[in-house]
Structures are given as structure tokens and as C-alpha cells.
Design a protein around this motif. Structure first.
Motif, mmCIF file in Angstrom:
data_model
loop_
_atom_site.group_PDB
_atom_site.id
_atom_site.type_symbol
_atom_site.label_atom_id
_atom_site.label_comp_id
_atom_site.label_asym_id
_atom_site.label_seq_id
_atom_site.Cartn_x
_atom_site.Cartn_y
_atom_site.Cartn_z
ATOM 1 N N LYS A 175 -7.255 -5.562 -2.398
ATOM 2 C CA LYS A 175 -7.534 -4.099 -3.237
ATOM 3 C C LYS A 175 -7.871 -2.838 -2.337
ATOM 4 N N LEU A 212 -1.161 -1.034 -11.720
ATOM 5 C CA LEU A 212 -1.725 -2.041 -13.469
ATOM 6 C C LEU A 212 -0.759 -1.483 -14.618
ATOM 7 N N LEU A 215 -0.641 -7.354 -6.350
ATOM 8 C CA LEU A 215 -0.839 -5.510 -5.568
ATOM 9 C C LEU A 215 0.794 -4.803 -5.700
ATOM 10 N N SER A 216 1.275 -5.323 -5.805
ATOM 11 C CA SER A 216 2.974 -4.704 -5.854
ATOM 12 C C SER A 216 3.785 -4.976 -7.019
ATOM 13 N N ALA A 227 -4.017 3.252 -9.388
ATOM 14 C CA ALA A 227 -3.902 2.526 -10.982
ATOM 15 C C ALA A 227 -2.754 2.034 -10.952
ATOM 16 N N GLN A 228 -2.009 1.550 -9.563
ATOM 17 C CA GLN A 228 -0.567 0.787 -9.299
ATOM 18 C C GLN A 228 -1.221 -1.004 -8.791
ATOM 19 N N ASP A 245 -2.909 2.710 -3.708
ATOM 20 C CA ASP A 245 -2.232 2.362 -4.870
ATOM 21 C C ASP A 245 -2.674 2.044 -5.805
ATOM 22 N N TRP A 246 -3.845 1.078 -5.723
ATOM 23 C CA TRP A 246 -4.687 0.478 -6.374
ATOM 24 C C TRP A 246 -5.988 1.223 -7.103
ATOM 25 N N ASN A 266 5.473 -0.024 -6.634
ATOM 26 C CA ASN A 266 5.300 0.567 -7.658
ATOM 27 C C ASN A 266 5.472 1.839 -8.011
ATOM 28 N N GLY A 311 -8.605 -1.755 -12.782
ATOM 29 C CA GLY A 311 -8.204 -1.917 -11.269
ATOM 30 C C GLY A 311 -9.495 -2.112 -10.573
ATOM 31 N N LEU A 360 -11.526 -5.677 -8.540
ATOM 32 C CA LEU A 360 -12.014 -5.473 -7.725
ATOM 33 C C LEU A 360 -13.397 -5.524 -7.182
#
Length: 500
Positions: free
Chosen positions: A182, A194, A395-396, A191-192, A186-187, A468, A221, A225
Motif C-alpha cells: 500500500k 478507496l 489496490l486497484s 486515496a484510490q 495511488d493509495w 483507479n 487508506g 496501511l
């Protein structure tokens, strides 16, 4: 001779010391229920036919193209055998035989089609492999129950500490490497995915409206993590483990309610219980007993009331029949153990001494496999190379538009092919974004063309992917003849780089 390093001595002592078998026995019991339910679901929902018999083409893992689908008259009994083996795991009857049969069968039907890959299936396969080597039937099995019945008290069987630590290590890897995965832009920055997923659950009770706010994705997110990175370590702290396990239960149930992750949260809850004290099943029983819930609660009183109203002869005969059946079942378990003892005498000391080395290789593999995607160029969320077996969970979010062009090299005729014509929905979705599946399907289309016309064919893929929430972009080089590309574990040059 003692080593100079005190830490290694303490570690060796800790691994070879003994612990109560209650925790491992209860884990085995729940694992058996899960295994039985999985194989029965394949039968009752006819997933056997839908996933394995109906598709005319199956994707394969690298090096396992030789795995074929059994005919229907063998495949359906095969899943019934697995259901019986799962029940044997649950009850601790012929435990080693049953868990070995289920492991081999589970690996087989997951190798049939790699498009059906799920992280929790991979985890369950690893756990079954570990359980083959553990004496998990010493506690909370039919034999253990009958021994308690005969002696009037519950025996307290022991196991080596390494039995529990090996399972703890496996679940810790899932948490920790899931957290490591994570740590990407993006994470953390966008924040994608999510934000996309939370926006679908605004009708969730109490906190649903909060999901529509921009900050919700970041809170979930970073909480996810931090949770993954620290939970296995905090579960090992005696003063914190009870509170931490309660938080694990709440967190995993929330994940299960919000996101399409299947049974993965329930497996993680059950695995996290292994981090508790080895006595925790007894502690839970005593806690419930003190509060009148178990075993002297209302349900037991109701059962006793109904039971006592039955004719005395009926009660006596029923008890005798049940005891006779359990004794017969116990005999099967004893026969299995005696057979295993005789077979173990045939093993050479050289083979036995290989055990620590095999264990070492397994532990190293579980550390390196989740990191292998670092050796591939580009963003793993885009290329998918090295994503399997790496605990890349949640994650995607990908959306793809896919079509193929099949060109006859003799006539020059070109026809367009949609994946829907050959693949099920369960196969088409992962195929659209996984390079190895795209390549396998392209080669299949080339073979189909040659069978129909007798001519060689070139196959081109026109695939655009949105990752995402980004704008869709070409994923595969549309001018590359994929019939000339070979399946390999090395980076594929026909995958277009992600342009941000």
C-alpha cells in the motif's frame, strides 16, 4: 556445542519448547468447516460445471499448462471426496490423510484456470500445506473428546511451539506485505481506489454519508496501511493482544461489509486468533461459564428439559449408538496414526534431516515472493507483472475495453473477435488486464484460426484500461503480433508503459 549468539539459543529453545494444543486444535476445527463448505459450495452452486466444464478454454499458470480438466463423471465425485476430507479435518479423523487429500485436490482445481486466482485461495493453500506437518488432531478431535469422556476430565495435550509460530508467520506475512504494497502514490496521495468504492456505500448505516466526503478515502487508506503494518506485532504483545484481536475482528468485519473481498476477512480473523495465548479456547469457555452462557446457559437447559422428557429406553439406546459410532471413528484415527508411525520408521535419517532446510526455503520464499514485483519495470498496478502471490489486495480498480484482430497470413483477411465469444464473465474480466492471460488467449485464437482454415494467423490486441479512475489508455501495443510473443517470467516488451 552452544552458539556464541545468545539470541539464536533463545530462539531455538522457544521453538522447541512445548505449548498447549488448544489453540491449534480449534484452528483445525474451523479450518475443516471452511474446507467442507468450500467444496460443497462448488457442488451446490454448480460451480464445478460453470467454472471448469462449460468453458472451452482455460488459462494456465506458467509451467502448469499440462493440468487438464477431469471429465464430469470424475470431477463431481472428486468434490464430494474433498467434502468428506474437509469433514475429516474438522473432526480430526485420519487427519494427516484428510488434510493431504484436501491440499492436493485444492491445488489441483485452482491450477485448472489461473483466471480464477484469488488471494484467499492462495492463502488457504499455504495454510493447508503447513497443516500437513502439524499434529493438529491432538486437541478438540473425536479421540480427544472420547478420552475426556473415559477419564472424566479434559486432557491437556502439548505441541512444539514452532507449530504455532509457523502459522503465525504465515498470517503475519499477509498483513505485513499487504501493508508494504500500500506504500504507493495511488493509495497514499490519491486515496484510490478507496474513494471509488466508498462512494458506492453511502447508504451504509450511520457512517454512510461520511463516505462521500473527500477525507474518507484518506482516513480509510492510512488506517488500513497502519493496521496491516503493525497488527501482527501488536498481537504478540501479551498486554495488548486481547484488545488488538477485538480491533481485528471489528476492522475485518467492516472490510467484509464494505468491499468485495469474499471470505478473506474471515480467514484473517481465524488466523489472527493463533496470536492469542495457546490457552485462549479454555479461557473463553471459562469466561462464558462464569456468566452463565456456556455450558450452563439457557440453550443447554432447554436441551436438558427436552431430553429428559424423552423415554428412558430411547435416551439410553441413542447414547449407546452415538458412543459406538464415535468409538468406531476413533478407531479409524488410531489406525491412521499407527500406520503413520510404521511408515515413519521407513524414513532415512538423511530425509528427516532435510526438514529444517525445507522449512528455511519455505520461509525465505514467503519473504521474497511478495517483493518480486519490484524487479519488474513500471507500476505493478498497471502491468500486473509480479502481482500474484504478493498480497496485492484492494489496490486497484480497473475497467477495460478489449477486442482482438485475427489476420489470416495467407489471404490477408482480418476478423474482429470479442472475448465474450469464448470466455465466461469470470474469465474475461481478469484476462482484460493481465498480460499472461492476454497472451494465452491470443495464442488460443491463433490456434482456432489455424484449425478452421489451415493457415497461420497473426493476432493483435486492442485493449484500453482505466486504472483507479484515470482516463482509459492503451495497455497493449496494437501493432505487435502476439503469436510471436512467448510466455515468460521476464518483463514483456509489448505492454505499453503507463503514462500519467
Amino acid at each position: 556445542m552452544k552458539t556464541k549468539f545468545g539470541f539464536i539459543d533463545r530462539l531455538r529453545t522457544e521453538m522447541t519448547d512445548f505449548s498447549p494444543a488448544w489453540s491449534l486444535g480449534l484452528f483445525r476445527f474451523g479450518l475443516g468447516i471452511l474446507c467442507t463448505s468450500i467444496s460443497l459450495r462448488y457442488l451446490l452452486n454448480d460451480w464445478v460445471g460453470k467454472f471448469f466444464l462449460e468453458p472451452e478454454f482455460h488459462f494456465k499458470y506458467f509451467g502448469f499448462s499440462w493440468v487438464e480438466v477431469l471429465p464430469a463423471w470424475l470431477l463431481y465425485p472428486f468434490f464430494w471426496i474433498l467434502s468428506i476430507a474437509g469433514l475429516g479435518i474438522c473432526l480430526g479423523i485420519l487427519y494427516r490423510l484428510c488434510v493431504t487429500i484436501y491440499f492436493l485436490g485444492f491445488v489441483y482445481f485452482n491450477l485448472i484456470d489461473s483466471a480464477l486466482y484469488l488471494n484467499h485461495s492462495y492463502l488457504l493453500g499455504l495454510v493447508l500445506w503447513i497443516m500437513i506437518w502439524l499434529p493438529a488432531d491432538r486437541c478438540l478431535s473425536v479421540g480427544h473428546f472420547l478420552e475426556a469422556y473415559r477419564t472424566g476430565r479434559w486432557p491437556n495435550p502439548k505441541i512444539r511451539n514452532w507449530n504455532l509460530w509457523l502459522l503465525r508467520f504465515q498470517f503475519a506475512c499477509v498483513y505485513f506485505f499487504g501493508g508494504i504494497a500500500k506504500i504507493e502514490s495511488d493509495w497514499l496521495v490519491r486515496a484510490q481506489p478507496l474513494k471509488i468504492w466508498l462512494a458506492r456505500d453511502t447508504d451504509f448505516p450511520v457512517i454512510g454519508k461520511f463516505f462521500a466526503t473527500p477525507i474518507a478515502g484518506y482516513i480509510f487508506g492510512y488506517a488500513g496501511l497502519l493496521f496491516d503494518l503493525v497488527v501482527p506485532f501488536l498481537l504478540l504483545k501479551p498486554k495488548l493482544r486481547s484488545w488488538m484481536f477485538s480491533f481485528v475482528v471489528l476492522f475485518q468485519i467492516l472490510i467484509w461489509e464494505l468491499f468485495p473481498v469474499g471470505i478473506f476477512p474471515w480467514i484473517m480473523i481465524w488466523g489472527s486468533a493463533l496470536f492469542l495465548s495457546a490457552y485462549w479456547p479454555l479461557s473463553l469457555r471459562n469466561f462464558l461459564k462464569r456468566r452463565g452462557i456456556f455450558p450452563y446457559g439457557e440453550f443447554r437447559n432447554l436441551f436438558r428439559t427436552v431430553w429428559q422428557k424423552l423415554p428412558v429406553r430411547f435416551r439410553f439406546d441413542s447414547a449407546q449408538i452415538i458412543l459406538h459410532l464415535l468409538t468406531r471413528i476413533e478407531g479409524l484415527g488410531r489406525w491412521g496414526k499407527s500406520a503413520g508411525t510404521r511408515l515413519s520408521g521407513l524414513r532415512s535419517s538423511r530425509i528427516v534431516n532435510l526438514g529444517p532446510y525445507v522449512l528455511g526455503v519455505y520461509l525465505v520464499a514467503q519473504i521474497l515472493l511478495p517483493l518480486r514485483h519490484r524487479f519488474y519495470p513500471g507500476n505493478v498496478l498497471w502491468t500486473e507483472q509480479g502481482s500474484r502471490f504478493s498480497w496485492q489486495t484492494m489496490l486497484s480498480q480497473k475497467n477495460a475495453i478489449t477486442s482482438f484482430r485475427v489476420a489470416n497470413l495467407r489471404t490477408g483477411e482480418v476478423r474482429f473477435v470479442l472475448a465474450d465469444s469464448y470466455l465466461s464473465e469470470r474469465q474475461k474480466i481478469p484476462m482484460s488486464t493481465n498480460p499472461d492471460l492476454i497472451l494465452q488467449f491470443s495464442h488460443y485464437l491463433g490456434r482456432v484460426e489455424k484449425e478452421k482454415t489451415g493457415d497461420e494467423a497473426a493476432v493483435y490486441a486492442d485493449i484500453t484500461v482505466s486504472l483507479n479512475g484515470r482516463k482509459s489508455k492503451p495497455f497493449v501495443n496494437p501493432t505487435r503480433d502476439l503469436m510471436k510473443a512467448k510466455e515468460t517470467l521476464f518483463p514483456q516488451d509489448w505492454i505499453l508503459p503507463e503514462e500519467r
